[in-house]
Write an enzyme that holds these catalytic residues in place. Structure first.
Site, PDB file in Angstrom:
ATOM      1  N   ALA A  60       0.857  -1.248  -0.082  1.00 34.45           N
ATOM      2  CA  ALA A  60      -0.013  -0.262   0.026  1.00 34.45           C
ATOM      3  C   ALA A  60       0.921   1.171   0.027  1.00 34.45           C
ATOM      4  O   ALA A  60       2.037   1.321   0.598  1.00 34.45           O
ATOM      5  CB  ALA A  60      -0.849   0.036   1.383  1.00 34.45           C
ATOM      6  N   GLY A  99       0.793  -5.392   0.716  1.00 30.82           N
ATOM      7  CA  GLY A  99      -0.313  -5.630  -0.268  1.00 30.82           C
ATOM      8  C   GLY A  99       0.234  -6.130  -1.456  1.00 30.82           C
ATOM      9  O   GLY A  99      -0.515  -6.793  -2.318  1.00 30.82           O
ATOM     10  N   GLU A 102       0.129  -9.592  -0.617  1.00 29.04           N
ATOM     11  CA  GLU A 102      -1.339 -10.182  -0.635  1.00 29.04           C
ATOM     12  C   GLU A 102      -1.946 -10.167  -1.926  1.00 29.04           C
ATOM     13  O   GLU A 102      -2.748 -11.146  -2.405  1.00 29.04           O
ATOM     14  CB  GLU A 102      -2.048  -9.142   0.228  1.00 29.04           C
ATOM     15  CG  GLU A 102      -1.843  -9.306   1.671  1.00 29.04           C
ATOM     16  CD  GLU A 102      -2.354  -8.269   2.623  1.00 29.04           C
ATOM     17  OE1 GLU A 102      -1.900  -7.149   2.315  1.00 29.04           O
ATOM     18  OE2 GLU A 102      -2.748  -8.344   3.582  1.00 29.04           O
ATOM     19  N   GLU A 122       4.169  -5.307   7.460  1.00 28.74           N
ATOM     20  CA  GLU A 122       3.333  -4.358   7.840  1.00 28.74           C
ATOM     21  C   GLU A 122       3.450  -3.988   9.578  1.00 28.74           C
ATOM     22  O   GLU A 122       3.324  -2.903   9.950  1.00 28.74           O
ATOM     23  CB  GLU A 122       1.614  -4.984   7.886  1.00 28.74           C
ATOM     24  CG  GLU A 122       1.236  -4.767   6.390  1.00 28.74           C
ATOM     25  CD  GLU A 122       1.821  -5.838   5.607  1.00 28.74           C
ATOM     26  OE1 GLU A 122       2.408  -6.693   5.901  1.00 28.74           O
ATOM     27  OE2 GLU A 122       0.962  -5.967   4.624  1.00 28.74           O
TER      28      GLU A 122
HETATM   29  C1  LIG Z   1     -10.962   4.174   0.327  1.00 28.22           C
HETATM   30  C2  LIG Z   1     -10.278   3.140  -0.333  1.00 28.22           C
HETATM   31  C3  LIG Z   1      -9.158   3.493  -0.578  1.00 28.22           C
HETATM   32  C4  LIG Z   1      -8.048   2.579  -1.103  1.00 28.22           C
HETATM   33  C5  LIG Z   1      -6.818   3.129  -1.435  1.00 28.22           C
HETATM   34  C6  LIG Z   1      -6.304   2.134  -2.101  1.00 28.22           C
HETATM   35  C7  LIG Z   1      -5.034   1.560  -1.011  1.00 28.22           C
HETATM   36  C8  LIG Z   1      -4.716  -0.088  -1.530  1.00 28.22           C
HETATM   37  C9  LIG Z   1      -4.908  -0.600  -0.160  1.00 28.22           C
HETATM   38  C10 LIG Z   1      -3.629  -1.810  -0.351  1.00 28.22           C
HETATM   39  C11 LIG Z   1      -3.943  -2.492   1.059  1.00 28.22           C
HETATM   40  C12 LIG Z   1      -2.643  -3.273   1.507  1.00 28.22           C
HETATM   41  C13 LIG Z   1      -2.805  -3.597   2.957  1.00 28.22           C
HETATM   42  C14 LIG Z   1      -1.354  -4.044   3.182  1.00 28.22           C
HETATM   43  O1  LIG Z   1      -1.700  -5.180   4.240  1.00 28.22           O
HETATM   44  C15 LIG Z   1      -0.785  -2.914   4.028  1.00 28.22           C
HETATM   45  C16 LIG Z   1       0.560  -2.675   3.273  1.00 28.22           C
HETATM   46  O2  LIG Z   1       1.001  -2.854   2.149  1.00 28.22           O
HETATM   47  S1  LIG Z   1       1.564  -1.586   3.989  1.00 28.22           S
HETATM   48  C17 LIG Z   1       3.033  -1.457   3.236  1.00 28.22           C
HETATM   49  C18 LIG Z   1       3.924  -2.535   3.064  1.00 28.22           C
HETATM   50  N1  LIG Z   1       5.054  -2.114   2.525  1.00 28.22           N
HETATM   51  C19 LIG Z   1       6.123  -1.683   3.104  1.00 28.22           C
HETATM   52  O3  LIG Z   1       6.284  -1.870   4.399  1.00 28.22           O
HETATM   53  C20 LIG Z   1       7.321  -1.613   2.286  1.00 28.22           C
HETATM   54  C21 LIG Z   1       8.267  -0.328   2.523  1.00 28.22           C
HETATM   55  N2  LIG Z   1       9.158  -0.167   1.654  1.00 28.22           N
HETATM   56  C22 LIG Z   1      10.545  -0.784   1.639  1.00 28.22           C
HETATM   57  O4  LIG Z   1      10.554  -1.674   2.586  1.00 28.22           O
HETATM   58  C23 LIG Z   1      11.529  -0.155   0.798  1.00 28.22           C
HETATM   59  O5  LIG Z   1      11.296   1.025   0.393  1.00 28.22           O
HETATM   60  C24 LIG Z   1      11.711  -0.843  -0.280  1.00 28.22           C
HETATM   61  C25 LIG Z   1      10.396  -1.204  -1.158  1.00 28.22           C
HETATM   62  C26 LIG Z   1      12.193  -2.472  -0.079  1.00 28.22           C
HETATM   63  C27 LIG Z   1      12.724  -0.326  -1.372  1.00 28.22           C
HETATM   64  O6  LIG Z   1      13.842  -0.183  -0.690  1.00 28.22           O
HETATM   65  P1  LIG Z   1      15.037   0.859  -1.340  1.00 28.22           P
HETATM   66  O7  LIG Z   1      15.052   0.420  -2.705  1.00 28.22           O
HETATM   67  O8  LIG Z   1      16.200   0.971  -0.205  1.00 28.22           O
HETATM   68  O9  LIG Z   1      14.411   2.345  -1.528  1.00 28.22           O
HETATM   69  P2  LIG Z   1      13.630   3.407  -0.710  1.00 28.22           P
HETATM   70  O10 LIG Z   1      13.365   2.643   0.553  1.00 28.22           O
HETATM   71  O11 LIG Z   1      14.527   4.569  -0.499  1.00 28.22           O
HETATM   72  O12 LIG Z   1      12.242   3.629  -1.164  1.00 28.22           O
HETATM   73  C28 LIG Z   1      12.230   4.181  -2.583  1.00 28.22           C
HETATM   74  C29 LIG Z   1      11.146   5.421  -2.337  1.00 28.22           C
HETATM   75  O13 LIG Z   1       9.883   4.785  -2.330  1.00 28.22           O
HETATM   76  C30 LIG Z   1       9.061   5.017  -1.321  1.00 28.22           C
HETATM   77  N3  LIG Z   1       8.261   3.869  -0.896  1.00 28.22           N
HETATM   78  C31 LIG Z   1       8.798   2.723  -0.663  1.00 28.22           C
HETATM   79  N4  LIG Z   1       7.800   1.773  -0.241  1.00 28.22           N
HETATM   80  C32 LIG Z   1       6.718   2.462  -0.169  1.00 28.22           C
HETATM   81  C33 LIG Z   1       5.262   2.233  -0.118  1.00 28.22           C
HETATM   82  N5  LIG Z   1       4.697   1.200   0.526  1.00 28.22           N
HETATM   83  N6  LIG Z   1       4.331   3.529  -0.200  1.00 28.22           N
HETATM   84  C34 LIG Z   1       4.902   4.626  -0.353  1.00 28.22           C
HETATM   85  N7  LIG Z   1       6.186   5.013  -0.825  1.00 28.22           N
HETATM   86  C35 LIG Z   1       6.851   4.240  -0.458  1.00 28.22           C
HETATM   87  C36 LIG Z   1      10.223   5.540  -0.341  1.00 28.22           C
HETATM   88  O14 LIG Z   1       9.451   6.472   0.687  1.00 28.22           O
HETATM   89  C37 LIG Z   1      10.943   6.291  -1.016  1.00 28.22           C
HETATM   90  O15 LIG Z   1      10.474   7.394  -1.287  1.00 28.22           O
HETATM   91  P3  LIG Z   1      11.454   8.819  -1.820  1.00 28.22           P
HETATM   92  O16 LIG Z   1      12.177   9.039  -0.385  1.00 28.22           O
HETATM   93  O17 LIG Z   1      12.414   8.438  -2.752  1.00 28.22           O
HETATM   94  O18 LIG Z   1      10.286   9.882  -2.075  1.00 28.22           O
END
Ligand SMILES: CCCCCCCCCCCCC[C@H](O)CC(=O)SCCNC(=O)CCNC(=O)[C@H](O)C(C)(C)COP(=O)(O)OP(=O)(O)OC[C@H]1O[C@@H](n2cnc3c(N)ncnc32)[C@H](O)[C@@H]1OP(=O)(O)O
Ligand SMILES: NC(=O)c1ccc[n+]([C@@H]2O[C@H](COP(=O)([O-])OP(=O)(O)OC[C@H]3O[C@@H](n4cnc5c(N)ncnc54)[C@H](O)[C@@H]3O)[C@@H](O)[C@H]2O)c1
Length: 528
Positions: A60, A99, A102, A122
Site C-alpha cells: 500500500a 499488499g 497479498e 506491516e
Molecule cells: C477508500 C479506499 C482507498 C483505497 C486506497 C488504495 C489502497 C490500497 C490498499 C492496499 C492494502 C494493502 C494492505 C497491506 O496489508 C498494507 C501494506 O501494504 S503496508 C505497506 C507494506 N510495505 C512496506 O512496508 C514496504 C516499505 N518499503 C520498503 O521496505 C522499501 O522502501 C523497499 C520497497 C524495499 C525499497 O527499498 P529501497 O530500494 O532501499 O528504496 P527506498 O526505501 O529509498 O524507497 C524508495 C522510495 O519509495 C518510497 N516507498 C517505498 N515503499 C513505499 C510504500 N509502500 N508506499 C509509499 N512510498 C514508498 C520511499 O519512501 C522512497 O521514496 P522517496 O524518499 O524516494 O520519495
C-alpha cells in the site's frame, strides 16, 4: 496499472506507480478494470500480473494511510482474483511486500526472479496485513512459519520463499516471459486447488501452545508494540473461524491498529528514516566512504564534565592532549580531577573520593546529604528506604527520612506538595522538546526528523511513539507551549522551561505537522 493483450490469448496487467509501484486508489482501480476486461474478453485464456521498472509492488502507498483505511477494499479485489475462472499468474521481480504479496497470494500461481524478496512487513508500520494476508498465508504455509514472518515482518529471499511454498517457481530469467510460457502450460489445470480462500489452515495437535508461545515471544521481543500481538490474534482467527468470518476479524483488528496512534508514529518513522538517510553533508564527505585518519594529538575545548573524561580517554590511549579551559576556577578543578583520575588509574585503586564540581543547574542537595550520612541505598541497607539487610532488596519506608525531609524543607523554606505523574512527565519531556525546538531554530539540527531518529536510535525512545518532536505534534504544539509557559512561570529559575521562539512561531500556526515546520518557521539561524 496498464492492460496489454499478448499473443497466445494472454493478457498482461502491469502495475505502474514509480518508484515502487505502491498500491494507490488509482493502481487498485487499474488492476480491477484490467481484470474485468480480461474476464469479459472470451479470447483471453489467462492473465499475468507484474510490476513496471523491475519491481512487483511494495504494498500500500504508505503516504496515503492518513487519508484512508488501507486493506479493506483491496481485500475484496484479492478475493475476486482467487474466484476468477481464468488462471492469474503473478510474475515477481524486485519486491512483493505487504499488499504486493497479498495481491500475489490472490493469484493462482506465483513465479519470481531468484533475486526477488517477498514478505509482510506491516508490523513495522504498526498495522497488520489487512488485505487477507493473515488469512491466506497460514492456509498456504501453515501457522508456525506465518507467525514467524508476520510478527517479525522479515522479508524472505526467493529461494527461502520457494522452500516455504510461498512461490511456485523461481527462475534466473525474466519472470514475465516465464509466466507467459507457464500460463499456457497450466491452462487445462483445475483452479480450485489453487484458491487459498477455499482451503483450510493445516492443523497441528499443539496449536494452543504454539500461539501462547508466540504471544510470550513477541511480548518479550517487542515490548509495548501493539501490532505483533494483534497479528497473532488475526492468525488465531484464521485457525478458529471459517474464511468468511476470519476476514471480518482481520478487518476489525486492522482498523483497531490503524486507529491506535502507534501506526501513525511508525509510519512517520518510515519516512523520517528515509529522509534522514538521504540528507548528506554539504561536502562530499560521508560516513559510508570515510576512512579513519591517524590521530597524532588532540585538542579539547572546555574541561567540564565531558571534556575531562574525553581528555582522560586520549591520555590513557597514549595520545597527547592539549586542553583549553576559559574559566580559571574550572581549570583548577579540572586539573585536580584529571590528575586524581590518572592517579587512581595508575594505582588501579577502586573508585573513591571522587572530585565533585557543583553543576550550574539548580538541584536538591538532599541526595548528597543522604550519601554523606552513609545512606548509600541497597549497598548499605538504607538510603531513601530501609532495606531488610545490606545488599537486601526488600524495602520499606523509613521514618528517619520523613524527619530528615521535614528539616530539609524547613531549612530551605520549601512547602511540600504532591506532584502528579502528569507533571513529572510534562516537565521532563516538554523541556527536552523545547530544547529540540531551540536547536531547530538555531540551525544546529537540520530537521525535526533528525532529532527524532537520533532519539529512536540512540536514546531508547520507543519507536511506536515516533520521537520527541513527533510526540510534540501528537500532543499539539499549542498545548506544549501553554504547559511550558505555565511551568516556567512557576519555576523562573529553570531556563529549560522558557518556551523557545521557534515553538512560539509554530504554535501560532496551530498544530502543523513536523514536515511543514521549517517552511512555516522561516530560515533557521546558523550556529553550526
Ligand atoms: C477508500 C479506499 C482507498 C483505497 C486506497 C488504495 C489502497 C490500497 C490498499 C492496499 C492494502 C494493502 C494492505 C497491506 O496489508 C498494507 C501494506 O501494504 S503496508 C505497506 C507494506 N510495505 C512496506 O512496508 C514496504 C516499505 N518499503 C520498503 O521496505 C522499501 O522502501 C523497499 C520497497 C524495499 C525499497 O527499498 P529501497 O530500494 O532501499 O528504496 P527506498 O526505501 O529509498 O524507497 C524508495 C522510495 O519509495 C518510497 N516507498 C517505498 N515503499 C513505499 C510504500 N509502500 N508506499 C509509499 N512510498 C514508498 C520511499 O519512501 C522512497 O521514496 P522517496 O524518499 O524516494 O520519495
Ligand atoms: N554531560 C553529559 O553527560 C553530556 C553528554 C553528551 C553531550 N554533552 C555535551 O558536551 C558539551 C560539554 O558538556 P559538559 O557536561 O562537559 O559541560 P560543562 O558545563 O560541565 O563544561 C563545559 C566547559 O566548557 C568551558 N568553556 C565554555 N566556553 C569555552 C571556551 N570558549 N573555551 C574554552 N572553554 C570553554 C566552560 O567553562 C566549562 O568548564 C555540551 O555541549 C554538552 O551538551 C554532555
Amino acid at each position: 496499472a496498464e492492460y496489454l493483450r499478448l499473443p497466445h490469448s494472454l493478457a498482461l496487467i502491469r502495475l505502474r506507480n514509480p518508484p515502487v509501484n505502491a498500491l494507490s486508489l488509482a493502481v487498485v482501480n487499474g488492476i480491477r478494470e484490467g481484470l474485468q476486461k480480461a474476464m469479459s474478453d472470451h479470447t483471453i485464456k489467462a492473465i499475468v500480473v507484474c510490476g513496471a521498472n523491475d519491481k512487483f509492488c511494495a504494498g500500500a502507498d504508505i503516504s496515503s494511510f492518513s487519508r484512508s483505511s488501507p486493506g479493506i477494499s483491496f481485500g475484496v479485489v484479492v478475493d475476486e482474483i482467487q474466484r476468477y475462472e481464468k488462471p492469474v499468474v503473478a510474475a515477481i521481480r524486485g519486491v512483493a511486500l505487504g499488499g504486493g504479496l497479498e495481491l500475489a497470494l490472490g493469484c493462482h500461481y506465483r513465479i519470481a526472479h531468484a533475486e526477488a524478496r517477498v514478505g509482510l512487513p506491516e508490523v513495522a508500520l504498526g498495522i497488520l496485513p489487512g488485505a487477507r494476508g493473515t488469512q491466506l498465508l497460514p492456509r498456504l504455509i501453515g501457522v508456525p512459519m506465518s507467525l514467524d514472518l508476520i510478527t517479525s515482518g522479515r522479508p524472505v529471499g526467493a529461494d527461502e520463499a520457494l522452500k516455504l511454498g510461498i512461490l511456485d517457481v523461481v527462475i534466473n530469467s525474466d519472470p514475465v516471459e516465464e509466466a507467459v510460457k507457464f500460463s499456457q502450460e497450466i491452462l487445462d489445470k483445475p483452479l480450485e486447488p489453487r484458491r487459498l480462500l477455499n482451503k483450510s489452515v493445516p492443523s497441528l495437535p499443539n496449536m494452543d501452545s504454539i500461539f501462547s508461545e508466540a504471544f510470550a515471544k513477541v511480548q518479550k521481543q517487542y515490548p509495548g508494540f501493539l501490532a505483533p500481538e494483534t497479528s497473532i490474534q488475526a492468525l488465531q482467527a484464521a485457525v478458529n473461524l471459517p474464511y468468511k468470518l476470519g476476514i471480518k476479524e482481520e478487518e476489525k483488528l486492522a482498523l483497531y491498529l490503524q486507529k491506535s496512534g502507534q501506526a501513525r508514529a511508525l509510519q512517520y518513522v518510515f519516512f523520517a528514516e528515509s529522509s534522514v538517510h538521504k540528507q548528506s553533508p554539504p561536502s562530499v564527505a560521508s560516513w559510508q566512504t570515510a576512512s579513519p585518519q591517524p590521530i597524532s594529538s588532540v585538542g579539547v575545548l572546555g574541561l567540564g564534565t565531558m571534556g575531562r573524561g574525553i581528555a582522560m580517554c586520549f591520555a590513557k590511549a597514549g595520545i597527547p592532549v592539549v586542553a583549553v579551559e576559559s574559566d580559571p576556577k574550572q581549570l583548577e578543578i579540572a586539573k585536580k580531577a584529571v590528575t586524581s583520575m590518572l592517579e587512581r588509574e595508575a594505582s588501579k585503586m577502586q573508585q573513591s573520593g571522587r572530585a565533585w564540581t557543583k553543576p550550574t543547574l539548580t538541584f536538591s542537595s538532599s541526595a548528597d546529604m543522604l550519601c554523606e550520612s552513609g545512606r548509600f541505598g541497597q549497598k548499605t541497607g538504607k538510603g531513601w528506604y530501609q532495606y531488610d539487610k545490606p545488599l537486601g532488596r526488600v524495602h520499606r519506608p523509613d521514618p528517619w527520612l520523613s524527619e530528615f525531609l521535614s528539616q530539609y524543607r524547613e531549612t530551605h523554606h520549601l512547602e511540600s506538595r504532591s506532584i502528579s505523574q502528569e507533571e513529572i512527565l510534562e516537565r521532563c519531556l516538554y523541556s527536552l522538546i523545547n530544547e529540540g525546538f531551540r536547536i531547530l531554530g538555531e540551525g544546529i539540527a537540520a530537521s525535526p526528523e533528525q532529532i527524532d531518529i537520533i532519539y529512536l536510535s540512540g536514546y531508547g525512545w520507543p519507536r511506536y511513539r515516533g520521537g520527541p518532536m513527533f510526540y510534540a505534534a501528537t500532543v499539539g504544539l499549542p498545548v506544549v507551549l501553554e504547559k511550558l509557559q505555565k511551568y516556567y512561570t512557576q519555576n523562573p529559575d529553570v531556563p529549560q522551561l522558557e518556551p523557545s521562539d521557534y515553538l512560539k512561531k509554530l504554535a501560532a500556526h496551530g498544530n502543523p505537522p513536523p514536515k511543514d515546520w521549517q517552511s512555516l518557521a522561516g530560515p533557521p539561524g546558523s550556529k553550526l
